[in-house]
Design an enzyme around this catalytic site. Structure first.
Site, PDB file in Angstrom:
ATOM      1  N   CYS A 129      66.353 -51.297 -18.486  1.00  0.00           N
ATOM      2  CA  CYS A 129      66.733 -52.358 -17.557  1.00  0.00           C
ATOM      3  C   CYS A 129      66.074 -52.118 -16.199  1.00  0.00           C
ATOM      4  CB  CYS A 129      68.254 -52.407 -17.406  1.00  0.00           C
ATOM      5  SG  CYS A 129      68.820 -53.663 -16.248  1.00  0.00           S
ATOM      6  N   ASN A 193      61.837 -54.845 -22.842  1.00  0.00           N
ATOM      7  CA  ASN A 193      62.868 -55.366 -21.961  1.00  0.00           C
ATOM      8  C   ASN A 193      62.187 -56.246 -20.911  1.00  0.00           C
ATOM      9  OD1 ASN A 193      65.328 -55.720 -20.492  1.00  0.00           O
ATOM     10  ND2 ASN A 193      65.989 -53.675 -21.087  1.00  0.00           N
ATOM     11  N   GLY A 245      60.598 -60.873 -26.424  1.00  0.00           N
ATOM     12  CA  GLY A 245      59.983 -61.337 -25.184  1.00  0.00           C
ATOM     13  C   GLY A 245      59.317 -62.692 -25.343  1.00  0.00           C
TER      14      GLY A 245
END
Length: 305
Positions: A129, A193, A245
Site C-alpha cells: 500500500c 498494488n 490493475g
C-alpha cells in the site's frame, strides 16, 4: 473452460475480486461471489482496529482513481466473524476466500495470519500500500529483506496454507522483490498494488482534495504498467502470478495472462461495469478461447515465447 488450479486449489474461474473493493463486510463479499467471482479477497485486515484517513478518501481522475483509505478495518478478531457468516454460502457457490492482511512487522503479520488462517483458503500479504504510512505497506514491500522476513514468518506460522505476496510497482526492480519473496517461501505473487502516490489539487481552494493529501492510483491508466510488471516477474520466478490493475474486459484478462498471470483480480473495474463484471469478463474470455480454439492454460506466458 475457465477452471483453474493454483496452489493445489481448484477455482471455478480465474477472475477474482481484488482487496479493498467490496470487501468491508461478509455480505459484500457474498454479493461478489454471486456475480461470478472465482474468489473474493477481503479488505486488508490488521491486528487492531484502524480508522483510516479522513475523508475524502477517493477522487476520480482521468483514467482511474486516486484513493487514500489508510487501511480502515475493525481488527482481525472482529472481522473473522464477517467471514465465518458467509463462508458456507461461498463454499456452496464454489467461491474461494482470500484473506488480505497487513502489519508493521513480521510479528504483527504472523499474529493476524494465525487468526485468519482457519477462515480463508489463501492468505494475501499487503506489503505494498503506497499511502498507509507508519512502516506499513510499501515501506516493507520496497525492501527485499523486510519482504523476505514477513513472508518467511507468515509461512512458518500457517504451515502449508498458500501465502501470496502483493507487490508494489513503486520500486527500482520488481524482479528483485519477487525473487526475495520466492526465496522466503511465498506460494504466489499478486501484482500490482496501486501506483504512486499521486495528488490532485482543487484550484479554487488551493488545497489537495484527498484528506490524506496523496493517494494511490488505480484504474484503466495503470494497466500497461501492471502488464510490464507481471511480464518481468514471470521471467524472474517460478511462482504463479495473480495480475491486477485496470482490468475491465475479458481481453484485459487475456493480456495479463499472456504476460504471465495465471489469474487476475478486478478492483475499480466494478465501478465501470457493475457488480456482475466477473460474469461479463468470464463470458468474454470464454468467447475469445472458443474463437481461437485454444485452452486457457495455453496462453499463460504466451508473450514470452
Amino acid at each position: 473452460m475457465l477452471k483453474t488450479n493454483l496452489f493445489g486449489i481448484d477455482f471455478k474461474n480465474p477472475v477474482f475480486l481484488a482487496a479493498g473493493i467490496m470487501g468491508e463486510t461478509g455480505s459484500a463479499l457474498k454479493r461478489m461471489g454471486k456475480n461470478g467471482a472465482g474468489a473474493v479477497c477481503t479488505k486488508s485486515i490488521g491486528l487492531e482496529k484502524k480508522m483510516g484517513h479522513n475523508n475524502p478518501t477517493m477522487v476520480e481522475v482521468e483514467g482511474g482513481f486516486l484513493n487514500a483509505m489508510g487501511l480502515p478495518n475493525p481488527g482481525i478478531n472482529e472481522y473473522v466473524g464477517e467471514i465465518e457468516e458467509i463462508r458456507d454460502d461461498l463454499k456452496k457457490m464454489g467461491v474461494k476466500i482470500i484473506g488480505s492482511i497487513y502489519g508493521k512487522d513480521s510479528n504483527e503479520f504472523s499474529k493476524v495470519a494465525e487468526t485468519i488462517s482457519p477462515f480463508v483458503d489463501v492468505i494475501e500479504l499487503n506489503i505494498s500500500c503506497p499511502h498507509a504510512g507508519g512502516f506499513y505497506g510499501a515501506q516493507i514491500g520496497q525492501n527485499p529483506d523486510l519482504s523476505h522476513s514477513v513472508v518467511s514468518a507468515v509461512k512458518d506460522c500457517v504451515n502449508k496454507q498458500p501465502v501470496m505476496a502483493k507487490l508494489t510497482p513503486n520500486v527500482a526492480d520488481i524482479k528483485e522483490i519477487a525473487k526475495s519473496v520466492e526465496d522466503a517461501g511465498a506460494d504466489g505473487i499478486v501484482a500490482i498494488n496501486t501506483l504512486g502516490p499521486g495528488m490532485v489539487i482543487d484550484i479554487e481552494t488551493k488545497k489537495p482534495i484527498l484528506g490524506n493529501k496523496f493517494g494511490g492510483m488505480s484504474g484503466k491508466a495503470i494497466k500497461p504498467i501492471a502488464i510490464k510488471n507481471v511480464y518481468d516477474i514471470y521471467s524472474a520466478v517460478e511462482l504463479p502470478i495473480i495480475g491486477v490493475g485496470g482490468i475491465t474486459m475479458g481481453l484485459d484478462a487475456i493480456e495479463f495472462m499472456l504476460a504471465g498471470a495465471s489469474a487476475v483480480q478486478v478492483g475499480t473495474g466494478v465501478y465501470y461495469r457493475g457488480y456482475d463484471i466477473f460474469d461479463k469478463i468470464c463470458e468474454e474470455m470464454e468467447q475469445f478461447l472458443i474463437e481461437k480454439n485454444i485452452k486457457l492454460k495455453d496462453i499463460v506466458g504466451g508473450a514470452h515465447e
